[in-house]
Design a protein around this motif. Structure first.
Motif, PDB file in Angstrom:
ATOM      1  N   UNK A 154       3.612 -42.238   5.458  1.00  0.00           N
ATOM      2  CA  UNK A 154       3.602 -42.639   4.042  1.00  0.00           C
ATOM      3  C   UNK A 154       2.203 -43.086   3.636  1.00  0.00           C
ATOM      4  N   UNK A 155       1.547 -43.840   4.514  1.00  0.00           N
ATOM      5  CA  UNK A 155       0.176 -44.262   4.242  1.00  0.00           C
ATOM      6  C   UNK A 155      -0.789 -43.098   4.179  1.00  0.00           C
ATOM      7  N   UNK A 156      -0.611 -42.111   5.078  1.00  0.00           N
ATOM      8  CA  UNK A 156      -1.487 -40.931   5.042  1.00  0.00           C
ATOM      9  C   UNK A 156      -1.313 -40.173   3.728  1.00  0.00           C
ATOM     10  N   UNK A 157      -0.059 -40.094   3.242  1.00  0.00           N
ATOM     11  CA  UNK A 157       0.195 -39.443   1.966  1.00  0.00           C
ATOM     12  C   UNK A 157      -0.567 -40.158   0.852  1.00  0.00           C
ATOM     13  N   UNK A 158      -0.521 -41.479   0.857  1.00  0.00           N
ATOM     14  CA  UNK A 158      -1.245 -42.253  -0.149  1.00  0.00           C
ATOM     15  C   UNK A 158      -2.754 -42.072  -0.011  1.00  0.00           C
ATOM     16  N   UNK A 159      -3.237 -41.992   1.229  1.00  0.00           N
ATOM     17  CA  UNK A 159      -4.667 -41.751   1.431  1.00  0.00           C
ATOM     18  C   UNK A 159      -5.097 -40.449   0.761  1.00  0.00           C
ATOM     19  N   UNK A 160      -4.292 -39.392   0.933  1.00  0.00           N
ATOM     20  CA  UNK A 160      -4.612 -38.120   0.315  1.00  0.00           C
ATOM     21  C   UNK A 160      -4.647 -38.216  -1.194  1.00  0.00           C
ATOM     22  N   UNK A 161      -3.670 -38.908  -1.760  1.00  0.00           N
ATOM     23  CA  UNK A 161      -3.644 -39.073  -3.212  1.00  0.00           C
ATOM     24  C   UNK A 161      -4.866 -39.837  -3.688  1.00  0.00           C
ATOM     25  N   UNK A 162      -5.260 -40.861  -2.954  1.00  0.00           N
ATOM     26  CA  UNK A 162      -6.421 -41.650  -3.357  1.00  0.00           C
ATOM     27  C   UNK A 162      -7.720 -40.859  -3.240  1.00  0.00           C
ATOM     28  N   UNK A 163      -7.788 -39.952  -2.261  1.00  0.00           N
ATOM     29  CA  UNK A 163      -9.019 -39.205  -2.040  1.00  0.00           C
ATOM     30  C   UNK A 163      -9.106 -37.874  -2.755  1.00  0.00           C
ATOM     31  N   UNK A 164      -7.996 -37.434  -3.353  1.00  0.00           N
ATOM     32  CA  UNK A 164      -7.989 -36.142  -4.046  1.00  0.00           C
ATOM     33  C   UNK A 164      -8.841 -36.211  -5.307  1.00  0.00           C
TER      34      UNK A 164
END
Length: 362
Positions: free
Chosen positions: A319-329
């Motif tokens: 779940x955290x990795x998913x959020x990381x992707x959203x933040x870095x996109x």
């Protein structure tokens, strides 16, 4: 890996297939379907033997030769804008089948123009048209990153940035740099990156791959001033610098199937010793990606499965990795907030429906 018969593993696979995903590190030429590659080869008069074609898609314990297929496409097989359109549509179809909702993918314009002989504007138009044609029926938003060919000259890199800035469109959002890092450090391409930033393009760079030193990551961040790092594994070799990256919130787009570690570490140790396993513990923000999915024999679902199976991460980590992707996109903040709300709710609902409290590590 053969299909599992374990109910918990099957539940995990179904869950990972269904969760909303994004890809931030994928190369267009590394997505080519095997039958498409074979067809392009036949059309070109079979410059490659059947054995060579099969070899490009054979990934044993010690994968080698992955980069050859990328060069062969430019040198011998891709000849028209329609070819690029086909490759792009097929990639987006395959990604969408794994619930990838958003994909930022790389393309090497230098090879297309200088080797394939397709003018930049025509090539970009074909890829962008495929992105537009795919969005509504497939439910996937595609964005293109023009990649510096680090095996070419710095002058070729600045020329490539000139092509991008002269043909700006919403779907082409930034530049990256790929191919072998060995003896081609980031500082060679400082001018190209400076020009890209001045033009308002986002920037990323492959650094710290192929076992190259962590100082390449520092150069990419401090000299090239990139927005994120692709790979970046050797950052773990300097804990002080890793803490600096963690404090800055740098996103590392990691690749579980990275060839270097599969090739250089023993089969029984590679997953235990791979830097991906250690990066979150150092406070680093990571997001898993496929890189070259058909060549690496991996899907977006498979990449996320490896984060659990091989590296031992749990569902809270995912779940955290998913959020990381959203933040870095490279998306606008309104879209980011909306997707974060929607994707988090979807992830949580799928998790609740898929697992008992004891069936999978949290």
């Amino acid at each position: 890996m053969p299909p599992t018969t374990d109910p918990a593993d099957q539940a995990l696979d179904r869950f990972l297939q269904a969760i909303p995903k994004m890809e931030l590190h994928c190369h267009l030429f590394g997505t080519v379907r095997r039958d498409t590659f074979a067809e392009l080869n036949r059309r070109a008069g079979a410059p490659l033997t059947d054995e060579e074609v099969a070899g490009f898609y054979t990934r044993g314990e010690k994968p080698v030769g992955v980069l050859r297929v990328l060069r062969s496409l430019d040198a011998q097989l891709v000849r028209t804008p329609a070819d690029l359109y086909r490759l792009t549509i097929e990639y987006l179809e395959d990604a969408a089948a794994h619930h990838v909702r958003y994909a930022e993918f790389f393309w090497n314009p230098t090879g297309t123009v200088q080797v394939s002989g397709i003018p930049y504007a025509a090539a970009q138009d074909a890829i962008v048209q495929a992105i537009r044609d795919a969005e509504r029926p497939l439910g996937i938003v595609g964005r293109l990153i023009a990649a510096v060919d680090r095996e070419a000259s710095p002058q070729a890199a600045t020329e490539m940035v000139e092509w991008v800035t002269a043909h700006r469109c919403d779907e082409v959002i930034g530049i990256g740099i790929d191919y072998r890092e060995n003896e081609r450090p980031p500082e060679l391409f400082a001018q190209a990156y400076q020009n890209a930033r001045r033009a308002g393009l986002k920037t990323t760079a492959h650094a710290g791959e192929f076992g190259m030193p962590w100082t390449n990551v520092r150069t990419a961040l401090e000299l090239l001033q990139v927005d994120r790092i692709d790979h970046g594994y050797t950052v773990v070799d300097d804990p002080e610098f890793a803490r600096y990256c963690a404090g800055r919130g740098v996103l590392f787009t990691v690749v579980p199937t990275n060839s270097y570690y599969l090739r250089t570490l023993p089969p029984e140790r590679w997953a235990l010793d791979h830097p991906i396993r250690r990066m979150p513990g150092l406070g680093l923000r990571i997001h898993p990606n496929t890189d070259d999915p058909t060549l690496h024999h991996v899907t977006p679902t498979g990449a996320w499965r490896m984060m659990v199976r091989d590296f031992g991460f749990g569902l809270d980590d995912l779940r955290g990795f998913m959020h990381n992707g959203l933040d870095g996109a490279w998306i606008d903040d309104t879209q980011r907030r909306r997707w974060r709300t929607e994707w988090s709710a979807e992830f949580d609902a799928l998790r609740a429906a898929s697992f008992s409290s004891a069936s999978i590590p949290t």
